[in-house]
Design an enzyme around this catalytic site. Sequence first.
Site: not given
Length: 304
Positions: A142, A163, A191, A234, A236, A248
Amino acid sequence: MPIKLPEGLPAKRVLEQEHVFVMDEQRAFHQDIRPLKILILNLMPIKETAETQLLRLLGNTPLQVEITLLRMETHQAKNTSTEHLQAFYTTFRDIERQNFDGMIVTGAPIEHLPFEEVAYWPELTRILDWSRQHVTSTIHICWGAQAGLYHHYGIAKRPLAEKMFGVFTHEICLDIPLVRGFDEGFLAPHSRHSTVDEKDVLACPELQLISKSKEAGVYIVATEDGQQIFVTGHSEYDRETLAEEYHRDIERQLQVPLPKNYFPNDDPSQTPLHNWRSHAYLLFSNWLNYYVYQQTPYDLSSLH
């Protein structure tokens, strides 16, 4: 084969509960095998979470792996305790004379900053330069991928109007061992607020475009020798990572899009499917096997 972890590392308990084969230094000492030495430069704010995610993937191969966790000395972590950092992390000055079979550079939530304005940019570029002579293969993730592409090859990151957030389908552009066994269409999470332009990658003769997505753009880029690998997503991430990030941000009253192709029926109250997991395991096992284990010298002192 097991992954060798420091005694007391919180990720060790989590992985043991998942039946991932881990062991401490005492048990590893009695095995007549040279483990692969993997350095993880962890730039993520909540380091324990990133540790567990990466170690889970590294522990799923027939190879014995020894982990060294590296932090930035010129940055004070705010979301990880000092006790944890002192117990399990080292700094560059402590390892710069060593060689490693492989290295992972994680992402970091600082895309809004120009690279040169990142407080630890001088230290990071020193580590990236050092890796060319002291690491057999480095995989960047990333923001780490964007930073590596910019520093090594001058490829700028480009801001996105919205985004890039969700789970997207990807295709293989070049069939190399890194993506051996991948389905023709496979999933991976993203992300990020910036991207790398495909034209910039293709214009660089040292780089190969390995995988991309119609929605998410460039995904995997690598040098022909595999010493430098860049992954803009990502793989992972855990099942709930994007959900936790979304909730969040909503609690902070930030204007963020719903993660695409993630929540069933686009309902944030439902549990998302973990439908990129097999690709993640395969990506890291291929990297360890073809670009680290089969390329690194047995005697690391002879590296470069």
